[in-house]
Design a protein around this motif. Structure first.
Motif, short mmCIF file in Angstrom:
data_model
loop_
_atom_site.label_atom_id
_atom_site.label_comp_id
_atom_site.label_asym_id
_atom_site.label_seq_id
_atom_site.Cartn_x
_atom_site.Cartn_y
_atom_site.Cartn_z
N SER A 21 0.67 -0.73 0.02
CA SER A 21 0.12 -0.12 0.32
C SER A 21 0.71 1.36 -0.02
O SER A 21 0.67 1.72 -0.87
CB SER A 21 -1.16 0.12 0.94
N GLY A 22 2.05 0.75 0.61
CA GLY A 22 2.62 2.28 1.04
C GLY A 22 3.36 2.61 -0.32
O GLY A 22 3.70 4.01 -0.42
N VAL A 23 4.17 1.24 -1.08
CA VAL A 23 5.40 1.34 -2.22
C VAL A 23 3.53 2.06 -3.08
O VAL A 23 4.25 2.94 -3.68
CB VAL A 23 5.33 -0.16 -2.53
N LEU A 24 2.98 1.36 -3.31
CA LEU A 24 1.42 2.27 -4.43
C LEU A 24 1.38 3.83 -4.27
O LEU A 24 1.11 4.53 -5.64
CB LEU A 24 0.44 1.07 -4.49
N LEU A 25 1.36 3.86 -3.06
CA LEU A 25 1.15 5.72 -2.79
C LEU A 25 2.73 5.87 -2.92
O LEU A 25 2.45 7.39 -3.63
CB LEU A 25 0.68 6.21 -1.13
N TRP A 26 3.41 5.69 -2.78
CA TRP A 26 4.42 6.48 -3.04
C TRP A 26 5.01 6.27 -4.58
O TRP A 26 5.32 7.54 -5.04
CB TRP A 26 6.43 5.78 -2.71
N LEU A 27 4.01 5.66 -5.82
CA LEU A 27 4.38 5.33 -7.02
C LEU A 27 3.35 6.81 -7.91
O LEU A 27 3.39 7.18 -7.78
CB LEU A 27 3.97 4.31 -7.84
N VAL A 28 1.74 7.01 -6.71
CA VAL A 28 1.18 7.40 -7.23
C VAL A 28 1.75 9.20 -7.01
O VAL A 28 1.62 10.26 -7.69
CB VAL A 28 0.29 7.50 -6.82
N TYR A 29 2.42 9.51 -5.93
CA TYR A 29 3.05 10.78 -5.63
C TYR A 29 4.15 10.39 -6.69
O TYR A 29 4.02 12.28 -7.05
CB TYR A 29 3.62 9.99 -4.14
N GLY A 30 4.70 9.64 -6.87
CA GLY A 30 6.21 10.26 -7.63
C GLY A 30 5.43 10.39 -9.89
O GLY A 30 5.86 11.17 -9.87
N LEU A 31 4.38 9.83 -10.10
CA LEU A 31 3.56 9.98 -10.85
C LEU A 31 3.33 11.60 -11.49
O LEU A 31 3.13 12.38 -11.95
CB LEU A 31 2.22 9.10 -11.08
N LEU A 32 2.70 12.23 -9.90
CA LEU A 32 1.50 13.12 -9.61
C LEU A 32 3.10 14.14 -9.96
O LEU A 32 2.46 15.47 -10.17
CB LEU A 32 0.76 13.33 -8.28
N ARG A 33 4.07 14.20 -9.49
CA ARG A 33 5.30 14.77 -8.93
C ARG A 33 6.32 15.29 -10.74
O ARG A 33 7.12 15.74 -10.85
CB ARG A 33 5.99 15.00 -8.19
N GLY A 34 6.03 13.43 -11.61
CA GLY A 34 6.61 13.43 -12.74
C GLY A 34 8.50 13.13 -12.43
O GLY A 34 9.23 13.88 -12.75
N PRO A 92 13.61 9.20 -10.67
CA PRO A 92 13.63 7.76 -10.34
C PRO A 92 12.46 7.56 -8.79
O PRO A 92 12.13 6.49 -8.62
CB PRO A 92 14.52 8.48 -9.19
N VAL A 93 11.48 8.58 -8.39
CA VAL A 93 10.57 7.85 -7.21
C VAL A 93 9.48 6.70 -8.54
O VAL A 93 8.85 6.14 -7.81
CB VAL A 93 9.85 9.03 -7.22
N ILE A 94 9.17 6.96 -9.52
CA ILE A 94 8.52 6.31 -10.30
C ILE A 94 8.34 5.03 -10.78
O ILE A 94 7.88 4.12 -10.52
CB ILE A 94 7.75 7.18 -11.55
N ILE A 95 10.16 5.26 -11.38
CA ILE A 95 10.56 4.01 -11.99
C ILE A 95 10.87 2.67 -10.15
O ILE A 95 10.65 1.64 -10.42
CB ILE A 95 12.39 4.21 -12.57
N SER A 96 11.28 3.43 -9.41
CA SER A 96 11.69 2.36 -8.55
C SER A 96 10.62 1.89 -7.85
O SER A 96 10.86 0.64 -7.55
CB SER A 96 13.18 3.11 -6.83
#
Length: 112
Positions: free
Chosen positions: A73-86, A89-93
């Motif tokens: 759940s946390g990793v999925l939220l980090w992925l969404v955060y990275g997508l929102l910010r563009g 490194p956050v998106i890919i990892s």
């Protein structure tokens, strides 16, 4: 020579890169980006030995279901955060991490 992203200040005093109309932005490898990519790579590959072991043995008895549910759940939220910010490194990892951790979670749900 003009920068692709001139720097300006937003209302909170934070510096923001603004795209120049008519110019294609490109990703510059800054120290911060390289550091983020290295951190993401290390934390992502940390799951690989567990994925391989779980895949081979089909055993998840020693893995906490609650921990992996919270982690995914946390990793999925980090992925969404990275997508929102563009933030690449956050998106890919986190995209790779959710695949690896999700694999372990799948086996945990399937094999108990």
């Amino acid at each position: 020579m003009h920068s692709v992203f001139p720097i300006s200040m937003n209302t909170t005093g934070e510096t923001m890169a603004q795209p120049v109309p008519g110019r294609r932005p490109h990703m510059l490898l800054t120290f911060e980006t390289a550091l983020g990519m290295l951190a993401g790579t290390l934390t992502t590959i940390a799951f690989l030995p567990q994925v391989i072991r779980t895949w081979r043995t089909r055993s998840t008895a020693d893995i906490s279901l609650v921990m992996f549910l919270v982690l995914c759940s946390g990793v999925l939220l980090w992925l969404v955060y990275g997508l929102l910010r563009g933030d690449w490194p956050v998106i890919i990892s986190n995209a790779v991490t959710i695949l690896l951790a999700g694999t372990i979670l799948f086996f945990k749900l399937r094999h108990g």
